[in-house]
Design an enzyme around this catalytic site. Structure first.
Site, short mmCIF file in Angstrom:
data_model
loop_
_atom_site.label_atom_id
_atom_site.label_comp_id
_atom_site.label_asym_id
_atom_site.label_seq_id
_atom_site.Cartn_x
_atom_site.Cartn_y
_atom_site.Cartn_z
N ASP A 198 46.33 33.83 40.16
CA ASP A 198 45.56 34.59 39.52
C ASP A 198 44.63 35.41 40.50
OD1 ASP A 198 44.24 35.68 36.58
OD2 ASP A 198 42.58 35.46 38.14
N TYR A 209 38.84 40.92 44.25
CA TYR A 209 38.71 39.85 45.02
C TYR A 209 38.88 40.21 46.60
CZ TYR A 209 38.96 37.27 40.66
OH TYR A 209 39.09 36.93 39.16
N LYS A 268 44.37 42.24 38.53
CA LYS A 268 43.37 43.00 37.67
C LYS A 268 42.91 44.20 38.28
CE LYS A 268 41.79 38.36 36.69
NZ LYS A 268 41.30 37.72 37.97
N HIS A 289 39.91 44.58 34.18
CA HIS A 289 39.03 43.49 34.41
C HIS A 289 37.96 43.23 33.46
CE1 HIS A 289 38.12 40.79 38.46
NE2 HIS A 289 37.74 40.36 37.22
#
Ligand SMILES: NC(=O)C1=CN([C@@H]2O[C@H](COP(=O)(O)OP(=O)(O)OC[C@H]3O[C@@H](n4cnc5c(N)ncnc54)[C@H](OP(=O)(O)O)[C@@H]3O)[C@@H](O)[C@H]2O)C=CC1
Ligand SMILES: O=C(O)C(=O)[C@@H](O)[C@H](O)C(=O)CO
Length: 280
Positions: free
Chosen positions: A45, A50, A75, A108
């Site tokens: 994930d 990120y 996402k 997200h």
């Protein structure tokens, strides 16, 4: 250890346990994900936010594991809710991951106070991406019940999952029950409450009784409730420990004791999706 697959309402399946890479620094991501794959994880994930999709892609490529044996989620970042931006950035994610298609693409955050509250336009962009074969499944993250109701009412397309904060201190039952009502599976983020389950007396006592660690007990509680989890760890021993949760069972009294730890809104550790408006 065999990780069970759960069937999503679009007919695809997802491993119930995965590996999360929030706060895994980009330069360390390839090595960390390689260690996770070696430990047996097959579901990763990540997210545009990120900044580590390229490292995930690098580890996948180097692993030699067949693409069909891996499940990859990413996402859409908060700055890209407008359809043209979403289209461009979905392609950019595939490029960074080195994949033709991801298994699951999520919005997200709903950002109801941005973009005139129009996350429906963003959902339509994900529907289009799925139709174009860029992702096998589409879902949402941090959607409150009203947000979920709205995208379903306005598009008729139901997300396969809603990834939201859930852990023993924040059971998030309103959202979980809205998910169930729509046939949406819940993905529980921060499943071990960012590591703080180890400090809880009740969880530690149950862990001693069943001969497991507090993190394993918390993760087992989630899977027995039917949710999908992907704990993050950069420590190889904890990474392995978090994977070993399918060879024991919590009895109903232990499940009930964990249920009792819910602190409601006071237990929330992350942002409240109704107010969160951060664009990285
Ligand atoms: N959609 C969203 O908005 C969000 C999604 N997520 C997703 O959920 C994933 C997991 O959530 P996350 O916030 O990372 O929190 P987690 O609940 O997975 O906790 C991670 C923390 O716990 C520590 N830890 C890991 N395993 C153990 C263990 N066995 N015993 C004790 N401590 C442990 C880790 O440290 P160490 O690395 O040193 O082991 C780290 O500090 C993310 O990686 C991301 O994929 C998370 C937040 C928001
Ligand atoms: O990890 C995620 O997926 C998140 O969305 C969080 O990082 C979130 O944006 C946050 O905690 C911001 O403070």
């Amino acid at each position: 250890m065999t990780v069970p697959d759960l069937t999503l309402h679009d007919g695809t399946s997802i491993p119930q346990l995965g590996f999360g890479v929030f706060q895994v620094p980009p330069p360390e991501t390839a090595a960390t994900v390689t260690a996770a794959l070696e430990a047996g994880y097959r579901h990763i994930d990540t997210a545009q936010m990120y900044g580590n999709e390229a490292g995930v892609g690098e580890a996948i490529k180097a692993s030699g594991i067949a693409r069909d044996d891996l499940y990859v989620t990413t996402k859409l970042n908060n700055g890209f809710h407008r359809p043209d931006d979403a289209r461009r950035e979905i392609d950019a994610s595939l490029e960074r991951l080195g994949l033709d298609q991801v298994d699951l693409f999520l919005i997200h955050w709903p950002l109801p106070t941005r973009y005139d509250g129009d996350f429906v336009q963003t959902w339509r962009a994900l529907i289009e991406a799925q139709e174009g074969g860029k992702t096998r499944s589409i879902g949402v993250s941090n959607f409150q019940p009203a947000h979920l109701d709205r995208i379903v009412e306005e598009t008729g397309v139901v997300p396969v999952v809603n990834q939201v904060e859930v852990h023993p201190f924040f059971a998030n039952e309103d959202v979980r029950s809205a998910n169930r009502r729509h046939g949406v599976l819940t993905e529980a983020w921060s499943p071990i409450a960012k590591g703080t389950v180890v400090d809880d007396d009740t969880i530690s006592e149950i862990a001693s009784l069943v001969g497991r660690t507090p993190a394993q007990v918390a993760l087992r509680w989630h899977v027995q409730r039917g949710d999908i989890v992907f704990p993050k760890s950069m420590n190889p021993e904890r990474m392995r420990q978090n994977f070993e949760i399918f060879d024991f069972e919590l009895e109903p009294t232990h499940m009930a004791a964990l249920d009792e730890l819910d602190r409601g809104e006071a237990g929330r550790m992350g942002p409240n999706p109704d107010a969160f408006d951060w664009i990285p």
